[in-house]
Scaffold this motif. Structure first.
Motif, PDB file in Angstrom:
ATOM      1  N   MET C  80       9.547  87.729  19.143  1.00 32.21           N
ATOM      2  CA  MET C  80       8.177  88.151  18.829  1.00 32.21           C
ATOM      3  C   MET C  80       7.987  89.672  18.926  1.00 32.21           C
ATOM      4  N   ARG C  81       9.085  90.402  19.034  1.00 36.05           N
ATOM      5  CA  ARG C  81       8.985  91.850  19.197  1.00 36.05           C
ATOM      6  C   ARG C  81       9.987  92.620  18.341  1.00 36.05           C
ATOM      7  N   ASP C  83       9.491  93.904  15.633  1.00 33.08           N
ATOM      8  CA  ASP C  83       8.816  95.077  15.041  1.00 33.08           C
ATOM      9  C   ASP C  83       8.867  96.295  15.970  1.00 33.08           C
ATOM     10  N   THR C  84       9.202  96.081  17.239  1.00 33.73           N
ATOM     11  CA  THR C  84       9.265  97.227  18.154  1.00 33.73           C
ATOM     12  C   THR C  84      10.652  97.862  18.173  1.00 33.73           C
ATOM     13  N   LEU C  85      11.627  97.217  17.545  1.00 32.44           N
ATOM     14  CA  LEU C  85      12.980  97.787  17.519  1.00 32.44           C
ATOM     15  C   LEU C  85      13.151  98.681  16.298  1.00 32.44           C
ATOM     16  N   PRO C  86      13.971  99.715  16.449  1.00 33.54           N
ATOM     17  CA  PRO C  86      14.335 100.469  15.245  1.00 33.54           C
ATOM     18  C   PRO C  86      15.021  99.539  14.237  1.00 33.54           C
ATOM     19  N   HIS C  87      14.662  99.699  12.982  1.00 35.71           N
ATOM     20  CA  HIS C  87      15.264  98.920  11.899  1.00 35.71           C
ATOM     21  C   HIS C  87      16.796  98.999  11.950  1.00 35.71           C
ATOM     22  N   VAL C  88      17.331 100.170  12.225  1.00 33.09           N
ATOM     23  CA  VAL C  88      18.799 100.293  12.234  1.00 33.09           C
ATOM     24  C   VAL C  88      19.446  99.433  13.311  1.00 33.09           C
ATOM     25  N   ASP C  89      18.723  99.155  14.375  1.00 31.37           N
ATOM     26  CA  ASP C  89      19.310  98.326  15.425  1.00 31.37           C
ATOM     27  C   ASP C  89      19.385  96.864  14.993  1.00 31.37           C
ATOM     28  N   LEU C 115       6.227  88.286  11.849  1.00 33.51           N
ATOM     29  CA  LEU C 115       6.853  89.603  11.693  1.00 33.51           C
ATOM     30  C   LEU C 115       8.331  89.616  12.057  1.00 33.51           C
ATOM     31  N   ARG C 122      14.413  91.949   6.258  1.00 34.34           N
ATOM     32  CA  ARG C 122      14.646  93.341   5.857  1.00 34.34           C
ATOM     33  C   ARG C 122      16.080  93.775   6.133  1.00 34.34           C
TER      34      ARG C 122
END
Lengths: 224, 224, 224, 224, 224, 224
Positions: C80-81, C83-89, C115, C122
């Motif tokens: 549920m989180r 969205d808080t991580l960098p996309h690259v990670d 999300l 993505r």
């Protein structure tokens, strides 16, 4: 397991421009392939000119043979005038082809700016509805160059999601189109040797191959 | 305040398959309901067969009565051939229905893979334009099963945004459809008791009820 | 020729709810199947509760085994989180899975109202870009029930174009989900035996089979 | 039967610009109305300026009272920075509002070019999912002027399908906005008396009334 | 460098309602402007009434002259019945206009709820395909009020991306429309002085000017 | 009248791959052109490697000079990590560029599968909103090859409606890209001489020229 592949075109050359390389791949793989051209291909542009009619039909057959297809069905609905026919009459000829040939895979010309293309697609959509015991499991549209790319941007749903590597068959596609003398136009028109090669190489770079053809998958059903 | 509800179908059974449970809710609530079937429903499939024509019309009336609707108008435009009629002629019959019945709510068959459905929708769209003093305040489309779900995915705009709980009327919907012997098809075809129940329960789980029917809202105008 | 199939889920149970029957078909066919669940599946809802964490991971493994899958990878990104991580990670873990497993076919959870699902999609979209020598040839999204159907209608692009007959594996799908005690909700919620059966039968009637699962094809590349 | 109406705004004035007239209609009808403004409305633009913060909150309350709404909840998430918060944290405040107020109808600011609007909408979409026993039956988005109309055309899904006649409440909408001195901009900017009147009259002519406000219906569920 | 501008309307008044202010800007700038009205504009609504026919044609010419356009071509295809004509017949008249006038810029009525508008657009789309040596470099659609805004929301592709400031020509647009006595309708209908002004001012506020007209760009080609 | 053109790229090479030929046309025409690359272009892929950073910035400047652009602004937001920045921080740098350079025309990288591209586009969309006195009159997106074409088909809104003939500048585009040694990849990858030529020729045949570049118009406002 070999496939049974039925390709619907509205006009002779649609199928070469849009998917000549893919047709050759199917015949190379031993698949049974029929091409069905729904209109006579010349009655509106060259009304009453039997000479042209015969010439174009001859071109179409030779092109198909170059790709390994001898089962070429040329129907005689009026070219550039499918919008004047009752929808059920176009349905009937499309349904008859499917009933006769029993394809598992159908390719149809994209419903683009050309109204004949829209009419053929509408009837293919009806004839391939996934009712129980529908023999057709996969429906794809292909984009005949000099048509699909000229559809008004806000209306088109051409966003390809299916690609076929035609590195090994591009030369045969070009050779097949050379039979269509009546449809050949000078570069930078899309209908000539150079433009077809550029088109294939462009779509090749999109998916990581030397040459490719793009399609839109309409429906695929994986049977049990 | 009771509503005046006019349901447009292209063929007998569209309205039951798509919104039989919702129709029963309207009649239960004391709303005035008219169903208008625009085509004769059989002239193309069973040309010249008056027997079938009468049978289907009888089925339609009995089905409607099961849902509490006695005001069933069966027009005689040619089934499967609305694309051959001038648009203004379809407009005329739709506009006449609206002028006569003065509905505040109109349901129309979804403009899906079936061209008759598209023709009826086009005319409903014209007849319900929100001009000053337009009596129609709400327009919704419903999805007759064995049609809307078979529309090619890239073309469809069927994304339901309106749902009706039909837990209390599902049984009557099934009973109504049982009158349509000519349209019944064995499971897993969508036109039978079991499939209609599965369809309603599926949409029920989508919105948290035991059974539901889905719609697309075209336009709603809240008057002052 | 057997396929190598990699299924990306955001949370344990996504893959069963969306494509349990199809996974069983793949294992039945002898395909190599890995399921990769990207988040820990419980850290947000049950923060610090190791008990629940272990229970859910146990459920996930048992469910996978029921479908014939022993290669179940459970990563520990925060549920549920995403969205808080960098996309690259997120990209990195997805890319590593693909590099390790070398799948030709990737299934990803639909980018729907959830999300985390959007984040996983993505990254799958990035990791499966069709660069030269990309091993992944086919990318599909599946719809975990109790999520995709709840996406706001005007935003969703869920219009399925790919269907798999799961008549022969539906029972195993239901059995697999029974392991997910922590996720089970009473009918008419979509997460229980009855709702899953109704869902499968509904999609079955859409394509003419007793039971089916729907997908959206993102890209298919037919190599030469 | 009276409705319980919860209006979510991202910034003070969103709700007046987008649906001031409709809010007044709800209060006139005796509906219970709460407005919830999710951000503090000034912390980014006027960082550390408590004066402005208080001024804007005062404006918002007076504007709401002009429309008959005393239940105005002003939360303090950081304005113009909702994208920096974890999605679950925005969800939490939205869900708490719904749990407390128990609305049957929710209006949310349109997910347009403004990222705060997108964040609020995403959380409203999650909080109003139609699970069993969901109290919210209807979700609509409204378009705050000077935002929704500036969304890039190819990305927007703003196509209104719901309209409310505000002939009787337009004057109160204008009066309410006059309280927002800090947000007023000279014509032809959309945020002033004249522009708001033109906007309402424009949408009025679209649906046949002197003045109207447009909305997009996200979901409506008619319970049994 | 002056432009050569060809405006296609389906019915007299389309071009004033949709782009009267922009036409005046073109004539002010010294551009060559032709307006071509494709239908007779009255044969269906007032069948056999030559009086009305002449009146409407007179209105159209006077309106055009008010905008500085003397080159007004009024064709005689049957109004409200373009769907009954073969597509190639509409193509022919559109193509002839383009061949004769040699425009670089074409404006076409939006393909909206009115089927005549759709037919004209389809033919303009064909006639302006970007083949080598195509003289037309820019194609835009305009929205005749009392039509485009009444298109069913889920079907429309009207999302304007091109705007023209008509602050300096709005008065002439209104004056031009005053010639159309037969088409005038009382406020709040969109066809009168007040509504046209409101419409222009509304679109003005959208882009920061006192008055504007909206368009959709179909295609622009910048030649070398 | 000369234009002031501001091109936003996320990474060095975006602008060459997507619109190198069009940039050269602008400089040839005497337009003032600035290129602004928003990220440092290497910090994620080559963390801490100042050598690479300098090499890439050198490549970028040389490429720009080849196209006649000396005004190359290289910002230092972190590459591949724009999603980790607050939206307002990206807005700020984009807004500052527009305030400084006062462009009438803005080109932005397409919001495609690359999240940095999405972030830059979001901020450009905010910074170019058509408020009164907005200097930017035209906004277009360009498609950097090896990115836009790899966006998942059901999500993309890349349907070009604007084309520029680059027959006269293609060679310079290729020469410019040759400076990007660090980004060069072998055919059939899209980033090399051959692929860029094929790409340009492909889009050329689409609109009747030897070579072209495609764009999507976001908004154009014709001032009075």
């Amino acid at each position: 397991m070999n496939r049974r592949v039925l390709v619907f075109a509205a006009h002779p050359d649609d199928e070469i421009l849009g998917m000549g390389g893919t047709i050759a791949r199917h015949t190379d793989a031993g698949d049974a392939v029929r091409i069905c051209c729904v209109t006579d291909g010349s009655s509106t542009q060259y009304a009453g000119n039997l000479e042209i009619l015969r010439q174009k039909q001859g071109e179409a057959r030779k092109a198909a043979e170059t790709l390994g297809v001898s089962d070429y069905v040329h129907l005689d609905l009026p070219d550039m005038r499918l919008d004047t026919l009752p929808h059920v009459d176009v349905n009937r000829v499309v349904e008859r082809q499917i009933a006769e040939f029993q394809p598992d895979t159908v390719y149809c010309v994209q419903a683009d700016v050309n109204l004949d293309h829209q009419a053929v697609f509408r009837s293919v959509a009806v004839a391939t509805r996934p009712v129980p015991r529908q023999v057709v499991r996969r429906v794809l549209t292909y984009a005949p160059t000099s048509s699909t790319e000229w559809t008004p941007a806000p209306q088109t749903w051409w966003q390809p999601n299916w690609f076929v590597d035609i590195t090994g068959t591009l030369d045969r596609k070009l050779e097949a189109f050379r039979h269509y003398r009546s449809e050949w136009r000078d570069w930078p028109h899309p209908r000539n040797d150079r433009a077809l090669r550029v088109h294939a190489e462009h779509w090749g770079t999109v998916v990581g191959y030397d040459a490719a053809e793009p399609f839109v998958l309409i429906r695929n059903v994986e049977a049990g």
